[in-house]
Motif scaffolding. Structure first.
Motif, short mmCIF file in Angstrom:
data_model
loop_
_atom_site.label_atom_id
_atom_site.label_comp_id
_atom_site.label_asym_id
_atom_site.label_seq_id
_atom_site.Cartn_x
_atom_site.Cartn_y
_atom_site.Cartn_z
N GLU A 362 0.85 -1.30 0.11
CA GLU A 362 0.01 0.00 -0.05
C GLU A 362 0.71 1.29 0.09
OE1 GLU A 362 -4.05 -0.77 2.33
OE2 GLU A 362 -2.35 -1.07 3.47
N MET A 363 2.00 1.13 0.63
CA MET A 363 3.00 2.53 0.78
C MET A 363 3.70 2.67 -0.65
SD MET A 363 6.23 2.98 3.07
CE MET A 363 5.44 2.52 4.57
N ILE A 364 3.89 1.54 -1.47
CA ILE A 364 4.42 1.57 -2.85
C ILE A 364 3.25 2.17 -3.76
CG2 ILE A 364 5.18 0.34 -4.67
CD1 ILE A 364 6.46 -1.50 -2.73
N ASP A 365 2.12 1.76 -3.69
CA ASP A 365 1.04 2.24 -4.38
C ASP A 365 0.67 3.53 -4.10
OD1 ASP A 365 0.41 -0.35 -5.25
OD2 ASP A 365 -1.09 -0.72 -3.89
N GLU A 366 0.61 4.28 -2.67
CA GLU A 366 0.65 5.51 -2.50
C GLU A 366 1.85 6.59 -3.17
OE1 GLU A 366 1.53 7.62 1.40
OE2 GLU A 366 -0.63 7.25 1.48
N PHE A 367 3.10 5.84 -3.08
CA PHE A 367 4.13 6.55 -3.86
C PHE A 367 4.03 6.69 -5.28
CE2 PHE A 367 8.46 5.95 -5.73
CZ PHE A 367 9.16 7.37 -4.99
N VAL A 368 3.28 5.68 -5.83
CA VAL A 368 3.07 5.65 -7.32
C VAL A 368 2.06 6.74 -7.68
CG1 VAL A 368 2.09 4.49 -9.49
CG2 VAL A 368 3.73 3.22 -7.83
N ASP A 369 1.15 6.73 -6.76
CA ASP A 369 -0.01 7.80 -7.10
C ASP A 369 0.78 9.42 -6.64
OD1 ASP A 369 -1.95 6.61 -7.61
OD2 ASP A 369 -2.57 6.23 -5.36
N ASP A 370 1.78 9.61 -6.01
CA ASP A 370 2.59 10.80 -5.78
C ASP A 370 3.33 10.85 -7.06
OD1 ASP A 370 1.84 11.02 -3.03
OD2 ASP A 370 3.89 10.57 -2.24
N PHE A 371 3.93 10.05 -7.81
CA PHE A 371 4.55 10.27 -9.09
C PHE A 371 3.65 10.61 -10.04
CE2 PHE A 371 6.39 8.40 -12.99
CZ PHE A 371 7.34 9.23 -13.23
N ARG A 372 2.35 10.34 -10.08
CA ARG A 372 1.42 10.51 -10.84
C ARG A 372 0.82 12.12 -10.95
NH1 ARG A 372 -1.87 6.59 -10.17
NH2 ARG A 372 -1.71 5.61 -12.23
N GLU A 532 9.11 6.07 3.26
CA GLU A 532 8.34 6.42 4.69
C GLU A 532 8.84 7.54 5.23
OE1 GLU A 532 7.19 3.37 7.96
OE2 GLU A 532 9.31 3.40 8.05
N LYS A 533 10.20 7.87 5.23
CA LYS A 533 10.62 9.14 5.56
C LYS A 533 10.11 10.42 5.02
CE LYS A 533 15.44 7.28 6.39
NZ LYS A 533 16.86 7.44 6.30
N ILE A 534 9.82 10.27 4.03
CA ILE A 534 9.09 11.44 2.97
C ILE A 534 7.55 11.57 3.67
CG2 ILE A 534 7.82 12.34 0.85
CD1 ILE A 534 10.62 10.74 -0.52
N ARG A 535 6.90 10.23 4.05
CA ARG A 535 5.47 10.61 4.35
C ARG A 535 5.71 10.79 5.77
NH1 ARG A 535 4.11 5.34 5.49
NH2 ARG A 535 1.81 6.19 5.99
N ILE A 536 6.56 10.64 6.79
CA ILE A 536 6.46 11.20 8.13
C ILE A 536 7.02 12.57 8.09
CG2 ILE A 536 7.82 10.87 10.27
CD1 ILE A 536 8.10 7.69 9.67
N ALA A 537 7.62 13.22 7.12
CA ALA A 537 8.24 14.47 7.26
C ALA A 537 7.24 15.43 6.64
CB ALA A 537 9.58 14.57 6.65
N ASP A 538 6.00 14.86 6.05
CA ASP A 538 5.23 15.91 5.20
C ASP A 538 3.95 16.04 6.16
OD1 ASP A 538 3.40 17.35 3.45
OD2 ASP A 538 3.71 15.66 2.14
N PRO A 539 3.83 17.25 6.72
CA PRO A 539 2.83 17.48 7.97
C PRO A 539 1.62 17.53 7.05
CG PRO A 539 4.10 19.34 7.47
CD PRO A 539 4.67 18.36 6.66
N THR A 540 1.42 17.74 5.64
CA THR A 540 0.19 17.86 5.06
C THR A 540 -0.12 16.59 4.53
OG1 THR A 540 1.27 18.23 2.84
CG2 THR A 540 0.95 20.13 4.15
#
Length: 558
Positions: A362-372, A532-540
């Motif tokens: 699921e984390m990889i899927d979310e990262f792919v959506d970020d790239f999109r 995961e570090k990117i996710r944790i560091a993003d407050p939004t």
């Protein structure tokens, strides 16, 4: 091995009129070509169910008038049909060698033959010096040979010295078995100076290697490639150009950078059992230099000249993103299925890595959506496309970059797609990871050491080398530069290409080297941790995805 005496081809015609003898062509197609092509290293259709072999075209290459006989070769285009899937086309130059002529190696002989009562053998023409001499003559004089279907055009490049146009040349076949064939040409008093690569499997487009090497030679000052000396192109009546061969300057080299890195790792390897960590300063200097050369290559390929549309930089369009995402998601699904089917065959360390990888779906899927959806202002250009340590030759204290054909499993159209140059960077980073992992996990010196300890040690070496390479690369590119918007985009795009590359590698290792599966899995794990570090560091970010199950990576002994 192919038995060239198993068949004998007889024709009342002369060799020059071969194509007019339909019975001889039919015998060639049904009896001679199938066993011969299946004996050749460059024929890629061995594993497929073959339906037919057909002489699609035969282009004439006259031998020079001062040759021993006024004869010719045929550049035969062989179409191979299969029970399933698309047909393929292969280049097979043919020559008729009478028995009194020089000896031909057995692997170059297709069959014995009799043409107009003259006995001899039909051979792969690369082993006939008359053919090699004709190729060189036509290329250096930029000849155009009209054929029944289109024309053969010979281009001369900047890498061919003017003094060598009318020079006396010697030639030989380079004794390597690969997907193409290489001919070497020597100039009297200068030694061997040029090599000509004949492309065996053909595509209905200009080969990307010729485009890239000729562009770098003719349009830039980047001289860390074998310079473009010319090419042979079949210009079809349909307007499509098919690249048949390319000639380049020869470069002296000791070996490639994969072997050099293996040598560099030996000192490190011998220290590991004694719990010592040792990397010579000259290793970092070499890695730093390669980072600079990679950056210089990409700067040379970055071209804003409006007349060079094929090399003009492009943005990260929605179409490009969807292409990458679709390819990656298909790849990812196949790799998940492979891991599930082969899980019990993996060693304990690989099993733990595989489990965390699958849990992170699921984390990889979310990262792919970020790239999109993420706004990206960095640019895409033509790149090497299959960049790793094996594509870099070591020449004294410097490097020469070779083999710009692109990913072997991709179509020609896909190889010409513009990417961020970070795709090349990711390929080299993954290659360094493979180098240290293969050395530590595959050596007798470390056979008795716990895999988890070897993993930690290899990671320390790899991260030092990776950072050295990447820092030198980015410093060479410079900041700001239109290729990269900022460091945030550099880090994000590098993760995209590192993940794609490691997932791609995973399939090969599962199928062919199960003991090495841990190498791409560790590469995937490194990317997931950065995601995961990117996710944790993003407050939004509003995400309820669980954190990585890193505890699963610990062995029971720990």
């Amino acid at each position: 091995m192919f038995d060239s005496t198993a068949s004998n081809l007889t024709s009342q015609q002369s060799w020059a009129n071969l194509m007019q003898d339909h019975d001889a062509i039919r015998l060639l197609e049904t009896t001679v070509l199938p066993p011969y092509l299946n004996s050749c290293r460059w024929f890629a259709g061995k594993a497929r169910q073959q339906a037919y072999f057909r002489v699609q075209f035969a282009h004439e290459i006259p031998y020079r008038a001062d040759a021993e006989t006024s004869d010719q070769a045929f550049l035969v285009i062989v179409e191979v049909g299969y029970a399933d899937g698309e047909t393929e086309s292969y280049l097979l130059p043919l020559s008729f060698v009478e028995r009194a002529q020089p000896e031909i190696p057995p692997k170059g002989i297709l069959t014995t033959a009799l043409f107009d009562q003259k006995p001899g053998r039909i051979v792969d023409a690369i082993y006939d010096e008359r053919f090699r001499r004709a190729l060189y003559f036509n290329l250096v004089h930029q000849e155009t040979l009209t054929q029944q279907s289109g024309q053969l055009r010979f281009h001369r490049g900047r890498g061919l010295a003017a003094d060598d146009i009318d020079a006396e040349v010697s030639s030989r076949v380079l004794p390597v078995d690969s997907s193409n064939s290489a001919l070497v040409f020597g100039i009297s008093s200068q030694g061997e100076k040029y090599f000509l690569k004949l492309y065996r499997k053909l595509f209905q487009e200009t080969n990307p290697e010729v485009e890239l090497v000729s562009f770098l030679t003719e349009k830039s000052n980047f001289d860390h490639i074998p310079a473009y000396a010319g090419s042979v192109v079949w210009e079809q009546e349909t307007g499509a150009d098919v690249t048949l061969g390319m000639m380049q300057r020869m470069v002296e080299n000791r070996h490639d950078s994969w072997n050099q890195t293996g040598d560099d790792l030996n000192d490190f390897l011998y220290a590991v059992p004694n719990r010592l960590f040792s990397v010579k300063e000259e290793v970092f200097e070499r890695v730093e230099l390669l980072g600079r050369r990679t950056g210089q290559m990409h700067l040379a390929l970055y071209n804003s000249d409006p007349d060079e549309a094929a090399f003009a930089p492009e943005p990260f369009s929605d179409e490009y993103r969807e292409f990458i995402i679709q390819r990656f998601e298909n790849l990812l699904e196949r790799r998940y299925n492979l891991l599930i089917d082969n899980y019990v065959k993996l060693d304990p360390l690989a099993q733990r890595l595989a489990w965390v990888f699958m849990e992170a779906k699921e984390m990889i899927d979310e990262f792919v959506d970020d790239f999109r959806n993420r706004p990206l202002e960095s640019l895409r250009i033509r790149i090497h496309g299959d960049y790793h340590l094996g594509q870099v030759l070591v020449t004294g204290k410097d490097f020469i970059i070779i083999d710009f054909e692109g990913e072997p499993e991709s179509s020609i159209a896909e190889r010409k797609i513009k990417h961020s140059p970070l795709k090349d960077v990711a390929g080299m980073i993954r290659s360094y990871h493979y180098a240290v992992s293969a050395k530590l996990f595959g050596s007798t010196e470390t056979a008795g050491i716990e895999p988890d300890h070897l993993q930690r040690v290899s990671e320390r070496w790899f991260k030092l080398i990776r950072d050295t390479y990447l820092d030198a690369y980015l410093e060479t590119i410079g900041s700001p530069h239109p290729l990269f918007k900022n460091n945030s985009e550099v880090n994000f795009l590098l993760l995209v290409y590192l993940l794609e590359k490691a997932v791609y590698e995973l399939g090969y290792e599962i199928s062919y080297r199960p003991a090495w599966v841990k190498i791409p899995l560790k590469g995937i794990m490194d990317v997931i941790r950065e995601i995961e570090k990117i996710r944790i560091a993003d407050p939004t970010r509003d995400s309820e995805l669980p954190l990585l199950q890193v505890g699963l990576l610990q062995s029971k002994k720990e």
